[in-house]
Scaffold this active site. Structure first.
Site, PDB file in Angstrom:
ATOM      1  N   TYR A  75      12.319  -8.835   1.595  1.00 34.54           N
ATOM      2  CA  TYR A  75      11.632  -7.892   0.722  1.00 34.54           C
ATOM      3  C   TYR A  75      12.645  -6.896   0.162  1.00 34.54           C
ATOM      4  O   TYR A  75      13.287  -6.181   0.911  1.00 34.54           O
ATOM      5  CB  TYR A  75      10.558  -7.194   1.544  1.00 34.54           C
ATOM      6  CG  TYR A  75       9.574  -6.315   0.821  1.00 34.54           C
ATOM      7  CD1 TYR A  75       9.637  -6.086  -0.541  1.00 34.54           C
ATOM      8  CD2 TYR A  75       8.557  -5.698   1.532  1.00 34.54           C
ATOM      9  CE1 TYR A  75       8.710  -5.275  -1.174  1.00 34.54           C
ATOM     10  CE2 TYR A  75       7.628  -4.889   0.916  1.00 34.54           C
ATOM     11  CZ  TYR A  75       7.710  -4.675  -0.442  1.00 34.54           C
ATOM     12  OH  TYR A  75       6.795  -3.863  -1.057  1.00 34.54           O
ATOM     13  N   TYR A 127      12.090   8.627  -2.092  1.00 34.47           N
ATOM     14  CA  TYR A 127      11.595   7.254  -1.948  1.00 34.47           C
ATOM     15  C   TYR A 127      12.563   6.437  -1.097  1.00 34.47           C
ATOM     16  O   TYR A 127      12.162   5.743  -0.166  1.00 34.47           O
ATOM     17  CB  TYR A 127      11.420   6.626  -3.334  1.00 34.47           C
ATOM     18  CG  TYR A 127      10.797   5.253  -3.303  1.00 34.47           C
ATOM     19  CD1 TYR A 127       9.419   5.091  -3.369  1.00 34.47           C
ATOM     20  CD2 TYR A 127      11.585   4.103  -3.198  1.00 34.47           C
ATOM     21  CE1 TYR A 127       8.844   3.833  -3.340  1.00 34.47           C
ATOM     22  CE2 TYR A 127      11.020   2.849  -3.175  1.00 34.47           C
ATOM     23  CZ  TYR A 127       9.647   2.719  -3.243  1.00 34.47           C
ATOM     24  OH  TYR A 127       9.083   1.466  -3.204  1.00 34.47           O
ATOM     25  N   TRP A 169       0.560   4.437   5.357  1.00 39.75           N
ATOM     26  CA  TRP A 169       1.789   4.400   4.553  1.00 39.75           C
ATOM     27  C   TRP A 169       1.490   4.788   3.102  1.00 39.75           C
ATOM     28  O   TRP A 169       2.224   5.555   2.486  1.00 39.75           O
ATOM     29  CB  TRP A 169       2.441   3.023   4.630  1.00 39.75           C
ATOM     30  CG  TRP A 169       3.709   2.912   3.825  1.00 39.75           C
ATOM     31  CD1 TRP A 169       3.854   2.354   2.595  1.00 39.75           C
ATOM     32  CD2 TRP A 169       5.012   3.388   4.193  1.00 39.75           C
ATOM     33  NE1 TRP A 169       5.160   2.438   2.167  1.00 39.75           N
ATOM     34  CE2 TRP A 169       5.893   3.070   3.143  1.00 39.75           C
ATOM     35  CE3 TRP A 169       5.514   4.033   5.315  1.00 39.75           C
ATOM     36  CZ2 TRP A 169       7.243   3.389   3.159  1.00 39.75           C
ATOM     37  CZ3 TRP A 169       6.868   4.346   5.341  1.00 39.75           C
ATOM     38  CH2 TRP A 169       7.711   4.028   4.272  1.00 39.75           C
ATOM     39  N   TRP A 170       0.409   4.241   2.550  1.00 39.81           N
ATOM     40  CA  TRP A 170       0.032   4.577   1.176  1.00 39.81           C
ATOM     41  C   TRP A 170      -0.203   6.079   1.031  1.00 39.81           C
ATOM     42  O   TRP A 170       0.236   6.686   0.056  1.00 39.81           O
ATOM     43  CB  TRP A 170      -1.199   3.807   0.751  1.00 39.81           C
ATOM     44  CG  TRP A 170      -0.981   2.351   0.487  1.00 39.81           C
ATOM     45  CD1 TRP A 170       0.206   1.673   0.415  1.00 39.81           C
ATOM     46  CD2 TRP A 170      -1.995   1.381   0.264  1.00 39.81           C
ATOM     47  NE1 TRP A 170      -0.013   0.344   0.156  1.00 39.81           N
ATOM     48  CE2 TRP A 170      -1.356   0.133   0.060  1.00 39.81           C
ATOM     49  CE3 TRP A 170      -3.382   1.428   0.226  1.00 39.81           C
ATOM     50  CZ2 TRP A 170      -2.061  -1.031  -0.195  1.00 39.81           C
ATOM     51  CZ3 TRP A 170      -4.088   0.261  -0.024  1.00 39.81           C
ATOM     52  CH2 TRP A 170      -3.425  -0.957  -0.236  1.00 39.81           C
ATOM     53  N   HIS A 209      11.937   4.858   2.748  1.00 43.71           N
ATOM     54  CA  HIS A 209      12.053   3.422   2.998  1.00 43.71           C
ATOM     55  C   HIS A 209      13.197   3.087   3.960  1.00 43.71           C
ATOM     56  O   HIS A 209      13.108   2.114   4.701  1.00 43.71           O
ATOM     57  CB  HIS A 209      12.180   2.648   1.684  1.00 43.71           C
ATOM     58  CG  HIS A 209      10.860   2.406   1.043  1.00 43.71           C
ATOM     59  ND1 HIS A 209      10.180   3.391   0.358  1.00 43.71           N
ATOM     60  CD2 HIS A 209      10.081   1.307   1.009  1.00 43.71           C
ATOM     61  CE1 HIS A 209       9.032   2.891  -0.067  1.00 43.71           C
ATOM     62  NE2 HIS A 209       8.941   1.633   0.306  1.00 43.71           N
TER      63      HIS A 209
END
Length: 104
Positions: free
Chosen positions: A41, A18, A76-77, A22
């Site tokens: 963010y 993860y 992306w999902w 990112h």
């Protein structure tokens, strides 16, 4: 500008992947988020529960979770679906959180 927080769920053992994904966020996704008013963010990880806690500033009507009709976000999902708990459309299961305190 307002701040929004939400939580998502990371699959066990996927924290390194993860973080890796990112850290290499796609430039087109980053540009889309900024263009729609998402900034500052951050995503935090609770190791005991695998809950991801996200906070973002919003300058406009949409947060990052509202962009699901965009092909970049859908891609992306799909890319993240193997390491997160997701809905049938591969959007992350995301639970909005109410802000109870903020100190500037």
């Amino acid at each position: 500008m307002k701040r929004e927080g939400f939580k998502m769920f990371l699959k066990p053992g996927c924290e390194a992947e993860y973080e890796k994904r990112h850290n290499a966020i796609w430039p087109e996704l980053k540009a889309l988020l900024k263009e729609t008013g998402v900034s500052d963010y951050s995503i935090f990880w609770d190791k005991e529960t695998n809950i991801l806690f996200a906070v973002q500033k919003i300058d406009g009507g949409q947060n990052s979770q509202d962009l699901g009709s965009n092909p970049i976000v859908q891609k992306w999902w799909d890319y993240m679906a193997d390491i997160m708990e997701v809905n049938p459309d591969h959007s992350p299961i995301s639970i909005p959180l109410d802000e109870l305190f903020y100190m500037e």
